[in-house]
Design an enzyme around this catalytic site. Structure first.
Site, PDB file in Angstrom:
ATOM      1  CE  LYS A 206      -3.679   2.222   2.660  1.00 55.41           C
ATOM      2  NZ  LYS A 206      -4.632   2.102   3.782  1.00 55.41           N
ATOM      3  CD  GLU A 212       9.230  -6.039   7.176  1.00 55.29           C
ATOM      4  OE1 GLU A 212       8.811  -5.013   6.587  1.00 55.29           O
ATOM      5  OE2 GLU A 212       9.009  -6.280   8.376  1.00 55.29           O
ATOM      6  N   GLY A 267      -4.885  -2.053   5.158  1.00 56.97           N
ATOM      7  CA  GLY A 267      -4.078  -3.181   4.671  1.00 56.97           C
ATOM      8  C   GLY A 267      -4.709  -4.522   4.984  1.00 56.97           C
ATOM      9  NE  ARG A 268      -6.430  -3.848  11.101  1.00 59.49           N
ATOM     10  CZ  ARG A 268      -5.753  -2.707  11.189  1.00 59.49           C
ATOM     11  NH1 ARG A 268      -4.567  -2.593  10.584  1.00 59.49           N
ATOM     12  NH2 ARG A 268      -6.231  -1.662  11.859  1.00 59.49           N
ATOM     13  CD  GLU A 353      -1.707  -4.438  11.508  1.00 61.79           C
ATOM     14  OE1 GLU A 353      -2.187  -4.157  10.391  1.00 61.79           O
ATOM     15  OE2 GLU A 353      -0.547  -4.875  11.650  1.00 61.79           O
ATOM     16  CG  HIS A 384      -3.442 -35.510  16.944  1.00 65.06           C
ATOM     17  ND1 HIS A 384      -3.557 -36.781  17.464  1.00 65.06           N
ATOM     18  CD2 HIS A 384      -4.475 -35.356  16.075  1.00 65.06           C
ATOM     19  CE1 HIS A 384      -4.601 -37.387  16.924  1.00 65.06           C
ATOM     20  NE2 HIS A 384      -5.171 -36.551  16.069  1.00 65.06           N
ATOM     21  CE  LYS A 516       6.245  -1.434  10.009  1.00 66.21           C
ATOM     22  NZ  LYS A 516       5.271  -0.836   9.065  1.00 66.21           N
TER      23      LYS A 516
HETATM   24  O1  F6P Z   1       1.775  -4.397   9.911  1.00 64.36           O
HETATM   25  C1  F6P Z   1       1.799  -3.043   9.652  1.00 64.36           C
HETATM   26  C2  F6P Z   1       1.323  -2.811   8.234  1.00 64.36           C
HETATM   27  O2  F6P Z   1       1.202  -1.445   7.988  1.00 64.36           O
HETATM   28  C3  F6P Z   1      -0.016  -3.501   7.964  1.00 64.36           C
HETATM   29  O3  F6P Z   1      -1.112  -2.774   8.435  1.00 64.36           O
HETATM   30  C4  F6P Z   1       0.057  -3.645   6.474  1.00 64.36           C
HETATM   31  O4  F6P Z   1      -0.881  -4.596   6.001  1.00 64.36           O
HETATM   32  C5  F6P Z   1       1.501  -4.110   6.307  1.00 64.36           C
HETATM   33  O5  F6P Z   1       2.231  -3.366   7.284  1.00 64.36           O
HETATM   34  C6  F6P Z   1       2.068  -3.893   4.924  1.00 64.36           C
HETATM   35  O6  F6P Z   1       1.974  -2.532   4.577  1.00 64.36           O
HETATM   36  P1  F6P Z   1       2.158  -2.139   3.011  1.00 64.36           P
HETATM   37  O7  F6P Z   1       1.029  -2.815   2.263  1.00 64.36           O
HETATM   38  O8  F6P Z   1       2.071  -0.647   2.988  1.00 64.36           O
HETATM   39  O9  F6P Z   1       3.488  -2.670   2.584  1.00 64.36           O
END
Ligand code: F6P
Length: 550
Positions: A206, A212, A267-268, A353, A384, A516
């Site tokens: 987003k 990452e 995002g979620r 979240e 199990h 972060k």
């Molecule tokens: O976990 C924090 C967060 O901002 C989430 O809300 C989001 O889904 C994820 O990192 C990835 O963010 P982006 O889609 O901006 O890379």
């Protein structure tokens, strides 16, 4: 401003809890042969049986009153109307627009957003069809065979879960991969399975700034260029999904290869948007639209059904009953379907979240529990692993058992049909958790085994089960795109409802920023050869130890 735990319904629920807390569900069932009929909701092929919960009519009436005192219906209207209820980010939470199959206008700042939603859906349809048909080829003219979604959190968990759940609908010609972790093993092991000439990378982010995702994206780009050499090849092997066009172009992906989504999509809550592109490529756009259909069905159900007959509302309120009155702070989601193995981890982000918050909408520290620790594993595997604790542990774990009545696979026969065995376990677990086993029953069983009195005396306490362990059973006909869309939307609206009760903002996530920030301070120290001393002694020593031994 009074907080919800000062409301008359909350006080009444506290009094009610004192009266009911020791009541055993065995007695509730014994005293009311009609209990199941009173405490289940049927919505088309969805059956939600919440009778194996520690509730009575009075409980539900008081919980519904609590929802009304929390002005749930007003908040629901505000959610659907596009009001900027995510006030700390000054944003709406309009994921319902992404699956607004009615196409009725949804206005944001006076402008109908549906034309843009439909434009992106059309772009997804065209592109996914081209990839599936081979019209969209790699740089050397070969058909795409691997799609690698690079993203994390909501840009990974949703599409990964849906592709896993709907595997039986997926094309056999294209393998979806999901890379999320910064741990190099994730992308390295994936790239070992891919051929650069036939691999499409979807960079899903987003913000297009997540450390990452961007690190993995650059590594993927280097890998591709190492084989294909020419920068020109990027346009055949990279697309971006983002709200950040400038950052996408800076990475080297043209806006023609970008699928946009918007800041009013959390995002979620984004798998319904272009973030679902890997799903559309894997199962086809028609099936992706069936996923949207299912979610839209539940949006309407959530909007229109009376609170007592409203699946997300009932799940939410029963959860509040356990969290805030029984003081049970975890919740297990136990899908009896191999395809839903990733559903608990998807819901961890969606729920924790959203509602893992301690400050309310007025900026005050809440004086009651909010989001539960959500966890789970598919059945029967969980049986199990941790069912010992669920049955005989000192923690009571309210659980959702989820199961399609029909499997996509008919295997086994003569009473050994796999799916019937799975169903038997599903039903047996909810029954035994509720009933328990008294010491009298345990003793009789041991006696029937012909054991001598001393052994019976020793074993009986270990073979008794308190029972009274609550569960909700959610059944539906088959795990299809539509039923999966419905299931996900049920939980999205459950989470929203609980956030309203707790008066928290379920749509921001400031809690993920702090770690972060610190990581950005630690990284240069790890690279700096000099001894680190700017942190606490633990952090200093961890950095120095790592540097010395890396
Ligand atoms: O976990 C924090 C967060 O901002 C989430 O809300 C989001 O889904 C994820 O990192 C990835 O963010 P982006 O889609 O901006 O890379």
């Amino acid at each position: 401003m009074s907080t919800i735990n000062k409301s008359s319904s909350w006080k009444a629920l506290n009094n009610h809890f004192e009266k009911i807390k020791l009541t055993h569900m065995r007695d509730l069932f014994d005293n009311d042969g009609d209990r199941f009929n009173k405490y289940h909701i049927q919505y088309e092929d969805f059956l939600v049986d919440f009778s194996k919960n520690r509730i009575t009519d009075e409980t539900l009436d008081l919980l519904v009153s609590l929802a009304k005192e929390a002005k749930l219906e007003d908040w629901r209207d505000r959610l659907f109307s596009g009001e900027k209820i995510n006030f700390t980010e000054n944003r709406s939470a309009l994921h319902i627009a992404l699956r607004n199959r009615s196409n009725k206008p949804i206005l944001l700042d006076g402008k109908d957003i549906m034309p843009n939603v439909n434009k992106v859906l059309a772009q997804m349809k065209s592109f996914s069809n081209d990839v599936r048909s081979g019209k969209a080829q790699g740089y050397t003219g070969k058909k795409i065979k691997s799609v690698v979604n690079i993203g994390i959190g909501g840009s990974d968990l949703g599409p990964a879960m849906v592709c896993d759940a709907l595997k039986s609908y997926g094309t056999k010609d294209i393998i979806p991969h999901f890379v999320s972790n910064i741990d190099g093993a994730d992308i390295a092991q994936t790239l070992e399975l891919c051929d650069p000439e036939t691999t499409l990378f979807i960079i899903a982010s987003k913000t297009f700034t997540t450390q990452e995702t961007m690190t993995n994206a650059y590594s993927a780009r280097s890998w591709l260029l190492k084989y294909l050499k020419n920068q020109e090849s990027i346009k055949n092997h990279f697309v971006a999904i983002s709200t950040n066009e400038a950052a996408v172009e800076k990475f080297g992906i043209s806006k023609d290869n970008m699928f946009e989504f918007w800041d009013w999509v959390g995002g979620r809550y984004s798998l319904w948007s272009a973030i679902g592109l890997s799903i559309a490529i894997f199962i086809g756009m028609e099936k992706f639209e069936q996923l949207l259909d299912g979610a839209h069905d539940i949006d309407n159900h959530f909007k229109d059904a009376p609170l007592h007959e409203n699946i997300p509302v009932m799940l939410a309120l029963i959860g509040v009953w356990y969290i805030n009155f029984f003081k049970l702070n975890t919740h297990a989601v136990l899908p009896y379907d191999q395809g839903l193995s990733l559903f608990p981890s998807y819901l961890q982000q969606a729920d924790m979240e959203s509602n893992g918050k301690f400050i309310d909408r007025n900026g005050e520290k809440i004086q009651y529990h909010s989001g539960p620790i959500l966890w789970g594993e598919s059945g029967t595997n969980g049986q199990h692993a941790f069912y010992q604790l669920i049955h005989q542990g000192t923690e009571v774990i309210p659980s959702d058992f989820i199961m399609p009545i029909h499997s996509h696979y008919s295997i086994g026969n003569n009473g050994n049909e796999h799916h019937k065995i799975l169903i038997a376990n599903f039903i047996a677990q909810t029954q035994s958790l509720m009933m328990g086993k008294t010491d009298k029953e345990a003793r009789a069983e041991l006696k029937n085994q012909g054991l001598d009195e001393n052994i019976i005396k020793t074993l009986t306490p270990h073979k008794t089960f308190e029972g009274n362990r609550p569960s909700t059973s959610i059944l539906f006909d088959k795990l299809t795109p539509k039923s999966l869309g419905r299931l996900i939307a049920i939980y999205e609206h459950k989470i929203f409802t609980q956030g309203v009760i707790w008066n928290i903002n379920s749509f921001d996530q400031w809690g993920v920023e702090y770690g972060k920030q610190i990581a950005k301070l630690v990284l240069p120290k790890l690279i700096d050869p000099n001894e680190t001393s700017g942190f606490d002694s633990s952090t200093n020593n961890l950095i120095n130890y790592t540097k010395k031994n890396i």
